[in-house]
Design a protein around this motif. Sequence first.
Motif, PDB file in Angstrom:
ATOM      1  N   LEU A   6       0.818  -1.197   0.000  1.00  0.00           N
ATOM      2  CA  LEU A   6       0.000   0.000   0.000  1.00  0.00           C
ATOM      3  C   LEU A   6       0.861   1.260   0.000  1.00  0.00           C
ATOM      4  O   LEU A   6       0.587   2.220  -0.721  1.00  0.00           O
ATOM      5  N   LEU A   7       1.935   1.272   0.791  1.00  0.00           N
ATOM      6  CA  LEU A   7       2.693   2.502   1.006  1.00  0.00           C
ATOM      7  C   LEU A   7       4.191   2.243   1.022  1.00  0.00           C
ATOM      8  O   LEU A   7       4.660   1.303   1.658  1.00  0.00           O
ATOM      9  N   GLY A  34      -1.305   3.151  12.296  1.00  0.00           N
ATOM     10  CA  GLY A  34      -2.491   3.351  11.459  1.00  0.00           C
ATOM     11  C   GLY A  34      -2.572   2.426  10.277  1.00  0.00           C
ATOM     12  O   GLY A  34      -3.608   2.362   9.601  1.00  0.00           O
ATOM     13  N   LEU A  35      -1.481   1.704   9.974  1.00  0.00           N
ATOM     14  CA  LEU A  35      -1.449   0.755   8.860  1.00  0.00           C
ATOM     15  C   LEU A  35      -0.786  -0.538   9.323  1.00  0.00           C
ATOM     16  O   LEU A  35       0.015  -0.529  10.259  1.00  0.00           O
ATOM     17  N   ARG A  36      -1.094  -1.639   8.658  1.00  0.00           N
ATOM     18  CA  ARG A  36      -0.438  -2.897   9.001  1.00  0.00           C
ATOM     19  C   ARG A  36       1.010  -2.885   8.518  1.00  0.00           C
ATOM     20  O   ARG A  36       1.337  -2.266   7.505  1.00  0.00           O
ATOM     21  N   GLU A  39       1.768  -3.739   4.963  1.00  0.00           N
ATOM     22  CA  GLU A  39       1.357  -2.762   3.962  1.00  0.00           C
ATOM     23  C   GLU A  39       2.408  -1.670   3.748  1.00  0.00           C
ATOM     24  O   GLU A  39       2.227  -0.804   2.907  1.00  0.00           O
ATOM     25  N   ILE A  40       3.512  -1.719   4.516  1.00  0.00           N
ATOM     26  CA  ILE A  40       4.476  -0.626   4.527  1.00  0.00           C
ATOM     27  C   ILE A  40       5.840  -1.109   4.024  1.00  0.00           C
ATOM     28  O   ILE A  40       6.342  -2.157   4.459  1.00  0.00           O
ATOM     29  N   PRO A 107      -0.672   7.839   7.942  1.00  0.00           N
ATOM     30  CA  PRO A 107      -1.826   6.979   7.656  1.00  0.00           C
ATOM     31  C   PRO A 107      -3.102   7.773   7.343  1.00  0.00           C
ATOM     32  O   PRO A 107      -3.879   7.386   6.455  1.00  0.00           O
ATOM     33  N   VAL A 110      -2.832   9.063   3.792  1.00  0.00           N
ATOM     34  CA  VAL A 110      -3.067   7.998   2.809  1.00  0.00           C
ATOM     35  C   VAL A 110      -4.551   7.676   2.708  1.00  0.00           C
ATOM     36  O   VAL A 110      -5.112   7.542   1.610  1.00  0.00           O
ATOM     37  N   GLU A 111      -5.206   7.573   3.873  1.00  0.00           N
ATOM     38  CA  GLU A 111      -6.637   7.261   3.875  1.00  0.00           C
ATOM     39  C   GLU A 111      -7.433   8.329   3.121  1.00  0.00           C
ATOM     40  O   GLU A 111      -8.301   8.011   2.300  1.00  0.00           O
ATOM     41  N   ARG A 114      -6.729   8.180  -0.695  1.00  0.00           N
ATOM     42  CA  ARG A 114      -7.426   7.055  -1.353  1.00  0.00           C
ATOM     43  C   ARG A 114      -8.917   7.348  -1.492  1.00  0.00           C
ATOM     44  O   ARG A 114      -9.510   7.107  -2.542  1.00  0.00           O
TER      45      ARG A 114
END
Length: 530
Positions: A6-7, A34-36, A39-40, A107, A110-111, A114
């Motif tokens: 994701l990032l 804020g993200l798994r 995902e990073i 995070p 990014v949210e 998106r």
Amino acid sequence: MRSRPLLTVIIPVYNRGDEIVGNVEVIRRRIAEGLRNDEIEAIVVSDGSIDDTAERLLAARGPGMRVIHYDRNLGKGYAVKAGALAAHGQWVALVDADLDLDPGSIPHYVELARREQLDFAIGSKRHPDSLVHYPRSRRIASWCYQQLNRVLFRLDVRDTQVGLKVFSRGIVDDVVPLLLVKRFAFDLELLAVAAALGYRRVRELPVRLEYQFSGSQLRSRAVVRALVDTAAIFYRLRVLRTYQRKRQLLRSASAVLPELQPLVSLVGDPSAAAVLDYPRLDVAESAQTARGELLAILALRASPAGNWVTAAVPYFNDPSVAAVVVPTLTPARATLRERAAAAVLESRLGGGSRRSRYFPGNVRVVSDQPGATMIVRRADLLQATAGGVALGELVAWLATRGRRTVYTPDTTVAAAPPPLLRPHLAATYVHAKMRGAVARATRGASVSVATALSLAPAAVAVSGMVLLATGAVALGVGLVGAYGAAVVGSTLLAALRFRSARVGLLAAPAFVGTQAAYVVGFIRGFLRPG
């Protein structure tokens, strides 16, 4: 096929050995709230650090963390571009390593990006919800600079310079490869070029800024350089339309996902594999025994940047590209005579338009790039060597067969040039003799405008001396004085670039000698090409 993470978080750094590993962990932990973690992807770019920053980062590498290091400090803009071009994420975030800015905002950025399908989500000190503590002098300078940017680029952005940004994959693929600013105004260039290409969906968001006086401070020289960079961006964007014209060549430069990356065989120092940020790499003794379809050929005593292979591989998506070459930078720890020789080669008075070979220039297709370091298709190299073509002549040989060689400034190899004075002049003479022979064979087609311009000051000096000898004293003095001013200016730039007055003093006479050696060698090669 695994999807992109994701990032990707780009963290540029210079000389923060004692704290860098801890700071990177803080950044990753704050974002992971804020993200798994899966995902990073984090890419830390060591911008020519001369302490133990690179060694600490390489030792701390683990899942989800990549490191790119190169041996000369080229500026934050160059570091950000190198990291972004290597990124695999659907979104890319930029955050400073000094923790002045809270990475925990990423995070949310990014949210929002998106959800609203933004091109950019950027931090702004002027957002009403921002918590900002930094010096009044910087506030005033920042406000004035933003007003200038509004006038020149019509950007609907109140703050272009905050080091906390999130941008989309489309920006990485279509805009980042075009960027040229290496130091002070890269944030502005990123936003201005993106807007010119239609990426105008920008949202400014609040930041928390605790200015620690640990990063760059407001200096008059930095302000002047930023203004010069800003003027250059305007000239390239509005007058020359440089960015628009370069898009076609760079469309294939997007980072390739690990699952799709070709196998690359390293031919040269096997220890270099430990610093390269490329997963599908093996080591071979020669081109004949290599298994990879691409060969990364490394010359003796050359040290590649961490992204050497990663930055070159995407160009091979184009089947007409046979090889990729990069500039060869002189390492910061080179000897005084080697650095002085590099100062000449990196200047515009170096003779024969060789500057881009020794200092990052502009991406383009080249037909003349002597040297033993390159990344090349194995099939092309084997065909050339079967015909008796030497490695230093490979690029020219490929060009005669319609095969393209791309020069990319977005990665480098470090190697010291022949030192001043005799070895440097001898190498210049040999290179010029070869160029003269090629000019004769092509009936002058190989002589570029850049080559002619690099020798124009010498022509001015010779003309001035002729005029002095024939009695035209005023005009002769003026021409000789103009040449002297060019040498003095190049000498000062050399001293500043290498941060050494001794380098400048050694380079001054070498400018004159280098141009003389090049002219003599070129004439010799042109008249007697054998």
